[in-house]
Each structure stands twice: as C-alpha cells, then as structure tokens.
Write an enzyme that holds these catalytic residues in place. Sequence first.
Site: not given
Length: 265
Positions: A15-16, A19, A97-98, A123, A154, A158
Amino acid sequence: MAADSKTIRVGVLGAGGRMGQAVIAAVLADPRLKLSGAIERAGHASVGSKLGGGLTICSNPAPLAHGSDVLIDFTSPDALEATLDAVCEGNAALVVGTTGLGAAHHKMLDRAARTTAILQSANTSLGVTLLMSLVRQAAASLGPEWDIEIAELHHRDKVDAPSGTALALGDAAAKGRGVDAARVAVRGRDGVGKARRAGDIGYASMRGGTAAGDHLVLFAGDGERLELGHRAESREIFARGAVRAAAWLAGKPVGRYTMSDVLGL
C-alpha cells in the site's frame, strides 16, 4: 471466504508504493468493491498511516486475509511466501501483480492454488493481455523463418530486466511455436559473436525517465516486418486491470488463473 452478494471486500498489499496507492484508488472508485484494509512491510514509513473509513496501513497480512474476499499483491518476490500462507489460512483469493518471480515462486503459487483461487500475471493491463494473445497467434501463423525480437522501456527505478511482461510476451511467442522459451531466449548482445540462430527470441531492455512501460514485439521476415506493441501511459491501467481481476476472481473455485481468463481469451 465467500464474497458478499453486494460488496466484494478487497485488501491491498504494498500500500505504500506507487502501484499500491493506484490500486487503493481504483478499489475506492469501484462500486462493486469495498476496501477492507492495506498492508506494507514492517518498518515502512507508511505503516500506521490512516486510509479513512477507520482503516490503518498495517504490516501483518494474516488478519487482512481473514477479513477479505480477495487480496491484491503488488509487493516483492521476497514477500510472496508470507502472503500465500496468509491467504490459504484466511481463505481469501489472491491477485498477484508482483514482477520478478522465479521458478521457486511459481511452485509456491501452484501449491497455494490447491486450496485457494490465485490469479497471477506479470502485467494486469487489459491491453497487454490481448497483446499476448495476438503474439501467440502471430508466432503460430508466421512460422520460425520470421525472427522475433522483444524490446521494452521502463522508468529508471525498475530493477528487474527483462521486464516480467517482456518475458511473458516471449513465452506467448514460444507457445505459439511449440518451443521452450528458455531454450531460445537471447538476452542482450555485445561485441562480435555468432550470427543470429534461427528460432531465437531476442530481448532488449531500456531504463530511463518515468516511462510506465512500453513493449514492442517485432516479427522480422524477408522483405517485411510485423510490429505488435503496447504503451502504458500511467500506472492506473495496471490498477484498473487488477481491480477488474479481483472482482472476477471473487468466489471462483480453487486453482490458478490468468488475465486471459478474465477476458475470456
């Protein structure tokens, strides 16, 4: 835990991060869903922050899994094992989604999918999901005499390369040809070496700026080229896809699913 007939309870892991924040916003914007909580790793600056509605970002996924129908995970490969333990114990479904997952992580997902519903995708964009289907079809139709190269761009932060999406596109092409993706992969070329082998699938990675994610699959034949690609203009497209996947996954039987299942491809 069975989804309520009116509202699907969704918890967000990571959450931090950027994404994670995008996913939280997408959950709050979807009338079918209710944000049940959010998790970040212990020690992260966001732990303890208020989300509104009486919710606080915590660091233990187990209670959240017990109080959710689906969890959405955009964290790190190192966190996957604890997340899978939590969803199996709490009987919650999981959207992963990691990126950067390896063979050992996929074995963990396979084991967990024996007891809960898991959707994993490198993705979660709906456009990329359709692109993978097109790449597989093109590879099957054009044959090995067409060379395949995959390029991706990207943002500068990344850390994994090639991107998970690029590798998934390579897997789609390999499946279209009926070959092992690892055996034909070529990741980077430097100096003077051997000429390109027939049937190879090449990868090129670029990093810079704030690019959310560009992918191009090039089919190069004699005298002609076919280019299939996708450009992500913001992280919100991945968040929206993940939220759509969560709504679709709630209440599904145990097993492993993909974004192609969400679109019925």
